[in-house]
Enzyme design. Structure first.
Site, PDB file in Angstrom:
ATOM      1  N   ASN A   1      -0.090  20.641  28.112  1.00 51.78           N
ATOM      2  CA  ASN A   1      -1.175  19.646  28.057  1.00 51.78           C
ATOM      3  C   ASN A   1      -1.130  18.915  26.712  1.00 51.78           C
ATOM      4  O   ASN A   1      -1.056  19.528  25.658  1.00 51.78           O
ATOM      5  CB  ASN A   1      -2.526  20.337  28.216  1.00 51.78           C
ATOM      6  CG  ASN A   1      -2.543  21.328  29.350  1.00 51.78           C
ATOM      7  OD1 ASN A   1      -2.379  20.969  30.502  1.00 51.78           O
ATOM      8  ND2 ASN A   1      -2.714  22.594  29.015  1.00 51.78           N
TER       9      ASN A   1
ATOM     10  N   GLU B   1       7.115  23.814  24.525  1.00 53.82           N
ATOM     11  CA  GLU B   1       5.920  23.056  24.884  1.00 53.82           C
ATOM     12  C   GLU B   1       5.704  21.867  23.946  1.00 53.82           C
ATOM     13  O   GLU B   1       5.226  20.809  24.370  1.00 53.82           O
ATOM     14  CB  GLU B   1       4.696  23.972  24.882  1.00 53.82           C
ATOM     15  CG  GLU B   1       4.796  25.185  25.799  1.00 53.82           C
ATOM     16  CD  GLU B   1       5.178  24.847  27.225  1.00 53.82           C
ATOM     17  OE1 GLU B   1       4.804  23.763  27.710  1.00 53.82           O
ATOM     18  OE2 GLU B   1       5.854  25.670  27.873  1.00 53.82           O
TER      19      GLU B   1
END
Length: 872
Positions: free
Chosen positions: A298, A331
């Protein structure tokens, strides 16, 4: 079950690719009508964590592109009220629309009395939604604390298609928009989202309203919301606030991640040539686990399970530390490759995952050279090839139509083959040209969506040499090239190789080979490397005479098959090879021996030739190969005992050399090898290792670095009293990260009666909602038939332990280690009954792997037996 989501209006468009006409190539696939696009969402939520429900309001700025009487968007498990549509500017409103829900297609349609003219509007509504207990949509995690009892925290997980559980939205990657979010939560909670909080306001009744700044333009699956009793630590890097958010009291375990994030951000700002564009970057640690992911990228708010983010001093290992770094680096790479620039549709998921995996590996090597992780590239490639060698493989760029198919796309082809192909292409064009092309790609497509050819265009322009043909060969068709060394001749101090190309496959020996343009690098042992682009057949001349290594440096995604005389030369020179080439030769020899392209016993000759002082990663591979061979003997106690006697005799001297206790100044790979050897020897039933592990467990003299492996050896060889003791420890543990690991140990027992007790335990509330599925999977490693039958018999209960888009993957995986052809009928029957026809790839892969395992057992083990008799 989730079935196809493609609406009738869009079905014909869903399969469009860059191979279509130029105009159509710019059209993104969609499962929604193309008549309306969102540009901004104002979202307001009030979670009711105790009731596992939430209230929401959303106002969406939309553009109606052509007159239409309907607006269709994605929504799951929602009810709607007060739906209104008004022009973006000026006065006027349309009558309340009729709302219809299509649960199968996961859509809500708002139908108006008359067509809406093209133009800009605001669509607003109140809605309610559900809070789940598995990691999809908005979900709750319950966890123990040492100081204040049980707690519940809320998090979101939307990839690939679960933002529609939280926001009525155009929930596809190509529908990018900006977002503002506010959330009203208990006053003791911290709320977290993609952007920093703009304000906090006490609204009474013990509640606080958190309002977050507007996000950049992004895909719905990257939105994040979390709330709970959290702590946060921060640092500054490159003008960005880096944070790690944990449950209260655990920020001390996050310092390594925080420091790593600071260093990685500097590295990536430099590598991409585009600064990280958000003001903050948090990493949110969550108790619990998922069967299918460890972390989610995210934008500005990475979500990561604690085991992949925190370092608990009581149980974490060197391998955990490296995994924490690699996960964070993966990530963070997504913040550019996936978040800033996003694949147009799930067909090109590898643009996110393969690239992030490659860059994380590169960054780990650069920032922590002392870990020697460059050698892990071979293991990554082998993981990809084990999946790519069977009939159910698929291209890296794959056709996706449904949510289930998109969920299944997160596999070894997307991640590991994607990473391996990028490594090969970077080696082919050179790292400077590759980086220049990546920078041009990021700058050209920032805040937009792409397909793979957009990347190849920029790489080719930067490299000044053809790349697209090679890239297409390795990403648009499945499978593994097989480079055959037909002949080797030496004259005047140079060696000429005659090469030809085939295809390596596990289960289709008569398959007509596909063709690739293969970048081949070769050298004599100790000599200089030379390269060629192999298209069918060719020759390559390298300096020097002597044994030859093809795929020198192991950057190529292909297998090398040598003639028997060349294999014998490599065996004789094995100790002199570079460590990465030792690993590459071992991988090829294993794979080709298992399918009968060369003697199965050749891998045992290499194991025998490996010196005691070889690199720890080579001994890691030897331990893996010996334990893999051992698994094929399951059910044949006499032959297995003979094999284990040899395997233990080969591995024990290495463990004796490095010892059970860490030595001052030893390198990181030695610490990892120590655990691996103890675990492997304990699994093989080595009496000395099992006794030592039991003694250390009984006396509680387990150093943190060895705690997990000692518990694993004890659990695997447990009797009923030992299992009960482990169970009591799991129940009493208050640290979620440790508690989860202890419950996992209960599934490891070789004793079938204890395995049944672990299965029964999985259906209770005791292990925790996110541990039960892992318990069943754990049992399946030694008892696949038992675990599969149990899971199917209790499917209604087990379904609650698995996120809803992943059941088509979860159940077949339980049967993977079976050695009984009868399991094939069971898996196929399950797939027919419960899995949509277009989503059975994982079930078909399990079937292919069972057939392969039975073939190895029946056709290859006799050669191993003969070798043992001769060499044992």
């Amino acid at each position: 079950m989730r079935k196809t989501l493609v609406s009738a209006i869009a079905f014909a468009l869903a399969g469009l690719s860059t191979l279509a006409g130029a105009a159509d190539a710019q059209q993104a696939p969609t499962q929604l009508p193309r008549t309306v696009r969102p540009s901004h969402y104002d979202v307001s939520v009030v979670p009711h964590a105790d009731k596992l429900a939430f209230d929401g309001k959303v106002a969406i700025s939309i553009d109606v592109l052509e007159p239409t009487a309907t607006i269709t968007l994605n929504a799951i498990d929602m009810t709607f009220a007060n739906v209104k549509l008004a022009p973006a500017k000026g006065k006027g409103a349309f009558g309340a629309p009729k709302v219809s829900i299509d649960a199968e297609n996961q859509t809500a349609t708002f139908t108006f009395d008359k067509p809406l003219p093209a133009g800009a509007y605001r669509l607003s509504m109140d809605y309610t939604g559900k809070i789940g207990t598995q990691a999809n949509g908005l979900f709750a995690i319950d966890y123990d604390t040492k100081a204040s009892g049980k707690k519940r925290a809320l998090y979101t997980q939307f990839e690939n298609s679960d933002a529609r559980r939280f926001i009525p939205s155009w929930d596809e990657p190509n529908y990018k928009a900006t977002f503002t979010l506010d959330a009203t939560v208990p006053s003791q909670d911290m709320a977290v989202s993609n952007m920093p909080a703009a304000s906090k306001k006490d609204v009474g009744n013990g509640l606080v309203k958190w309002t977050f700044n507007q996000s950049p333009k992004m895909s719905t699956y990257l939105v994040f919301f979390g709330a709970g009793e959290f702590d946060r630590i921060t640092t500054k890097s490159e003008g960005v606030e880096i944070g790690v958010i944990t449950q209260k009291g655990l920020t001390s375990q996050a310092q390594f991640t925080l420091d790593s994030g600071s260093a990685v951000l500097k590295e990536y700002n430099d590598y991409f040539g585009v600064p990280y564009p958000l003001p903050k970057l948090d990493n949110i640690a969550s108790p619990g686990q998922s069967q299918f992911f460890a972390a989610m990228e995210n934008w500005g708010a990475i979500y990561t399970f604690e085991y992949a983010l925190l370092l608990d001093p009581s149980i974490s290992t060197q391998a955990d530390k490296q995994e924490v770094f690699n996960t964070a680096a993966h990530e963070m790479a997504h913040q550019w490759f996936g978040d800033l620039v996003t694949m147009r549709w799930w067909d090109d998921l590898w643009l996110n995952e393969g690239f992030a995996s490659w860059l994380a590996s590169r960054t780990t090597e650069r920032l922590h050279p002392e870990w020697h992780t460059n050698l892990d590239a071979v293991d990554t490639r082998e993981g990809a090839m084990s999946r790519d060698a069977i009939a159910t493989t698929h291209p890296v760029v794959q056709h996706v139509e449904t949510v289930e198919q998109a969920s299944q796309a997160f596999d070894a082809i997307t991640y590991a083959k994607g990473e391996s192909v990028i490594r090969m292409l970077e080696a082919y064009v050179g790292p400077d040209a590759w980086r220049k092309g990546v920078q041009a790609y990021i700058k050209a497509h920032a805040y937009g969506n792409t397909v793979s050819d957009d990347l190849w265009k920029e790489i080719e322009a930067a490299a000044g040499k053809p790349v697209t043909q090679i890239a297409h060969d390795f990403t648009l068709q499945p499978g593994i090239p097989l480079v055959k060394v037909e002949s080797v001749s030496c004259a005047n101090g140079s060696t000429t190789l005659t090469l030809s190309q085939g295809e390596f496959t596990r289960d289709r020996p008569d398959k007509k080979p596909l063709a690739w343009h293969v970048p081949v690098i070769a050298k004599t042992v100790g000599g200089a490397a030379a390269s060629t682009l192999l298209d069918g057949k060719g020759t390559l001349t390298v300096a020097g005479c002597g044994p030859v290594i093809v795929n020198a440096g192991q950057t190529g995604y292909y297998r090398t098959l040598y003639a028997p005389a060349q294999t014998k030369q490599l065996q004789a020179a094995f100790a002199k090879l570079e460590p990465i080439d030792q690993l590459g030769v071992m991988g090829d020899t294993w794979a080709e021996g298992m399918v009968g392209l060369q003697p199965t016993s050749d891998v045992l000759d290499l194991i025998k030739a490996a010196p005691l002082d070889a690199t720890p990663q080579l001994w890691d591979e030897i331990a893996t190969d010996l334990s893999s061979l051992d698994a094929y003997y399951e059910g044949d106690a006499k032959r297995q005992a003979a094999f284990r006697k040899y395997a233990i005799s080969r591995l024990s001297p290495k463990l004796d050399q490095i010892g059970w206790e860490a030595k001052q100044g030893e390198e990181a790979p030695v610490a990892i090898l120590r655990s691996h050897l103890i675990g492997t020897l304990g699994f093989l039933g080595d009496a000395k290792v099992v006794a030592e592990a039991r003694d250390r467990y009984t006396k509680n003299t387990m150093p943190p670095e060895l705690r997990k492996v000692i518990l694993g050896v004890v659990a695997t060889n447990a009797d009923s009293a030992t299992w009960d003791k482990l169970h009591e420890q799991a129940k009493a543990e208050k640290t979620p990260l440790v508690k989860d690991r202890l419950y996992g140990m209960l599934s490891a027992a070789r004793d079938e009666a204890l395995a049944k007790r672990a299965l029964d335990l999985s259906l209770t509330d005791e292990p925790g909602a996110t541990n039960s599925a892992a318990l069943i999977r754990g049992v399946s490693r030694l008892h696949p038939e038992l675990a599969f039958d149990f899971a199917v018999a209790h499917k209604d209960q087990v379904d609650k332990f698995v996120d809803s888009t992943s059941t088509a993957r979860y159940y077949p995986a339980i049967a993977t280690s079976a050695l009984d052809l009868k399991m094939i009928d069971k898996v196929q029957a399950f797939a027919t009954k419960y899995i949509a026809e277009g989503s059975r790839r994982d079930a078909e892969t399990t079937v292919a792997n069972i057939r392969y395992r039975v073939m190895v057992r029946d056709q290859r083990l006799p050669a191993v037996d003969a070798w043992l008799k001769k060499n044992g």
